[in-house]
Design a protein around this motif. Structure first.
Motif, PDB file in Angstrom:
ATOM      1  N   ARG A  29      -4.217  -3.967   3.047  1.00 39.03           N
ATOM      2  CA  ARG A  29      -3.327  -4.079   3.820  1.00 39.03           C
ATOM      3  C   ARG A  29      -3.522  -3.238   4.944  1.00 39.03           C
ATOM      4  N   ALA A  30      -3.460  -1.979   3.741  1.00 41.91           N
ATOM      5  CA  ALA A  30      -3.778  -0.736   3.765  1.00 41.91           C
ATOM      6  C   ALA A  30      -5.354  -0.050   5.009  1.00 41.91           C
ATOM      7  N   GLY A  31      -5.888  -1.771   4.749  1.00 42.52           N
ATOM      8  CA  GLY A  31      -6.986  -1.164   5.322  1.00 42.52           C
ATOM      9  C   GLY A  31      -8.038  -0.278   4.158  1.00 42.52           C
ATOM     10  N   VAL A  32      -8.151  -0.102   3.133  1.00 46.80           N
ATOM     11  CA  VAL A  32      -8.766   0.260   2.221  1.00 46.80           C
ATOM     12  C   VAL A  32     -10.014  -0.188   1.840  1.00 46.80           C
ATOM     13  N   ARG A  33     -10.908  -0.183   2.687  1.00 47.30           N
ATOM     14  CA  ARG A  33     -11.995  -1.906   2.938  1.00 47.30           C
ATOM     15  C   ARG A  33     -13.042  -1.237   0.892  1.00 47.30           C
ATOM     16  N   ARG A  34     -12.485   0.011   0.316  1.00 47.26           N
ATOM     17  CA  ARG A  34     -13.865   0.266  -1.072  1.00 47.26           C
ATOM     18  C   ARG A  34     -13.492  -0.810  -2.141  1.00 47.26           C
ATOM     19  N   ARG A  35     -14.384  -0.584  -2.868  1.00 48.23           N
ATOM     20  CA  ARG A  35     -13.514  -0.818  -4.458  1.00 48.23           C
ATOM     21  C   ARG A  35     -12.276  -0.738  -4.817  1.00 48.23           C
ATOM     22  N   PHE A  36     -11.692  -1.092  -5.240  1.00 53.23           N
ATOM     23  CA  PHE A  36     -10.286  -0.889  -5.472  1.00 53.23           C
ATOM     24  C   PHE A  36      -9.796  -0.672  -7.025  1.00 53.23           C
ATOM     25  N   ALA A  37      -9.453  -0.275  -8.229  1.00 55.69           N
ATOM     26  CA  ALA A  37      -9.069  -0.112  -8.911  1.00 55.69           C
ATOM     27  C   ALA A  37      -7.541   0.629  -9.102  1.00 55.69           C
ATOM     28  N   PRO A  38      -6.299  -0.258  -9.783  1.00 54.66           N
ATOM     29  CA  PRO A  38      -4.786   0.084  -9.566  1.00 54.66           C
ATOM     30  C   PRO A  38      -5.121   1.895 -10.839  1.00 54.66           C
ATOM     31  N   HIS A  39      -6.103   1.722 -12.035  1.00 55.86           N
ATOM     32  CA  HIS A  39      -5.557   3.288 -12.321  1.00 55.86           C
ATOM     33  C   HIS A  39      -6.388   4.459 -11.503  1.00 55.86           C
ATOM     34  N   GLN A  40      -7.195   3.931 -10.077  1.00 60.82           N
ATOM     35  CA  GLN A  40      -7.513   4.425  -9.830  1.00 60.82           C
ATOM     36  C   GLN A  40      -6.436   5.875  -8.964  1.00 60.82           C
ATOM     37  N   LEU A  41      -4.972   4.834  -8.916  1.00 58.08           N
ATOM     38  CA  LEU A  41      -3.831   5.980  -8.288  1.00 58.08           C
ATOM     39  C   LEU A  41      -3.485   6.836  -9.410  1.00 58.08           C
ATOM     40  N   ARG A  42      -3.749   6.575 -10.707  1.00 59.08           N
ATOM     41  CA  ARG A  42      -3.305   8.139 -12.290  1.00 59.08           C
ATOM     42  C   ARG A  42      -3.791   9.042 -11.625  1.00 59.08           C
ATOM     43  N   HIS A  43      -5.861   8.295 -11.452  1.00 56.63           N
ATOM     44  CA  HIS A  43      -6.183   9.631 -11.420  1.00 56.63           C
ATOM     45  C   HIS A  43      -6.104  10.177  -9.857  1.00 56.63           C
ATOM     46  N   GLY A  44      -5.947   9.253  -9.215  1.00 57.53           N
ATOM     47  CA  GLY A  44      -6.007  10.152  -7.788  1.00 57.53           C
ATOM     48  C   GLY A  44      -4.787  11.032  -7.855  1.00 57.53           C
ATOM     49  N   HIS A  45      -2.855  10.687  -8.531  1.00 63.14           N
ATOM     50  CA  HIS A  45      -2.324  11.361  -8.408  1.00 63.14           C
ATOM     51  C   HIS A  45      -2.489  12.661  -9.444  1.00 63.14           C
ATOM     52  N   ALA A  46      -2.562  12.598 -10.867  1.00 63.23           N
ATOM     53  CA  ALA A  46      -3.145  13.533 -11.049  1.00 63.23           C
ATOM     54  C   ALA A  46      -4.506  15.189 -10.534  1.00 63.23           C
ATOM     55  N   VAL A  47      -4.958  14.427  -9.420  1.00 63.35           N
ATOM     56  CA  VAL A  47      -5.581  14.971  -9.188  1.00 63.35           C
ATOM     57  C   VAL A  47      -5.060  15.620  -7.794  1.00 63.35           C
ATOM     58  N   GLU A  48      -4.259  15.050  -7.590  1.00 63.60           N
ATOM     59  CA  GLU A  48      -3.095  16.148  -6.627  1.00 63.60           C
ATOM     60  C   GLU A  48      -2.347  16.710  -6.872  1.00 63.60           C
ATOM     61  N   MET A  49      -2.151  16.427  -8.365  1.00 63.92           N
ATOM     62  CA  MET A  49      -0.934  17.562  -8.676  1.00 63.92           C
ATOM     63  C   MET A  49      -1.516  18.650  -8.825  1.00 63.92           C
ATOM     64  N   ALA A  50      -3.362  18.509  -9.641  1.00 65.07           N
ATOM     65  CA  ALA A  50      -3.498  19.799 -10.276  1.00 65.07           C
ATOM     66  C   ALA A  50      -3.923  20.782  -8.134  1.00 65.07           C
ATOM     67  N   HIS A  51      -4.072  19.838  -7.341  1.00 66.23           N
ATOM     68  CA  HIS A  51      -4.506  20.655  -6.262  1.00 66.23           C
ATOM     69  C   HIS A  51      -3.935  21.664  -5.965  1.00 66.23           C
ATOM     70  N   GLU A  52      -2.582  21.200  -5.981  1.00 66.20           N
ATOM     71  CA  GLU A  52      -1.382  21.608  -6.240  1.00 66.20           C
ATOM     72  C   GLU A  52      -0.771  22.474  -6.558  1.00 66.20           C
ATOM     73  N   GLY A  53      -1.595  22.629  -7.576  1.00 68.26           N
ATOM     74  CA  GLY A  53      -0.829  24.358  -8.612  1.00 68.26           C
ATOM     75  C   GLY A  53      -0.203  23.942  -9.628  1.00 68.26           C
ATOM     76  N   VAL A  54       0.286  22.523  -9.722  1.00 68.19           N
ATOM     77  CA  VAL A  54       0.774  21.844 -10.355  1.00 68.19           C
ATOM     78  C   VAL A  54       0.182  22.299 -12.639  1.00 68.19           C
ATOM     79  N   PRO A  55       0.955  22.736 -13.113  1.00 69.70           N
ATOM     80  CA  PRO A  55       0.716  23.588 -14.261  1.00 69.70           C
ATOM     81  C   PRO A  55       0.166  22.180 -14.900  1.00 69.70           C
ATOM     82  N   LEU A  56      -1.117  22.207 -15.994  1.00 64.66           N
ATOM     83  CA  LEU A  56      -1.737  21.369 -16.974  1.00 64.66           C
ATOM     84  C   LEU A  56      -0.527  20.144 -17.282  1.00 64.66           C
TER      85      LEU A  56
END
Length: 105
Positions: A29-56
């Protein structure tokens, strides 16, 4: 493994397969056209936090990892710049300024 989520489940247990199905539906419904796995949300969340400078160690706690090594593996091999630029390059969802407002005439 069962997940307890709030929202439409009203605190009842939600089978992982039902959660995956609901997330796939939301992605479509959001228009995601690529194959999607819910576990990718965890990875994306971790990467975004790292990008924002959140400590490991904070990312480790957020993801619930007992071992800091697992968290650092999560962030290896992921081109965070590419992921983040892709996400930020997508048009933001918009909603009308009057959506949900009741106009009395």
């Amino acid at each position: 493994m069962l997940c307890v989520l709030h929202g439409p489940t009203a605190g009842r247990r939600w089978e992982p397969s039902a959660a995956r199905k609901q997330l796939h539906y939301a992605a479509a419904r959001a228009g995601v056209r690529r194959r999607f796995a819910p576990h990718q949300l965890r990875h994306g969340h971790a990467v975004e936090m790292a990008h924002e400078g959140v400590p490991l160690v904070v990312i480790q706690r957020q993801l619930g990892h007992a071992n800091l090594g697992i968290t650092s593996i999560y962030l290896q091999g992921i081109d965070s710049g590419e992921i983040i630029s892709t996400v930020h390059g997508r048009p933001s969802p918009t909603i009308s300024a009057t959506a949900g407002l009741q106009i009395n005439r």
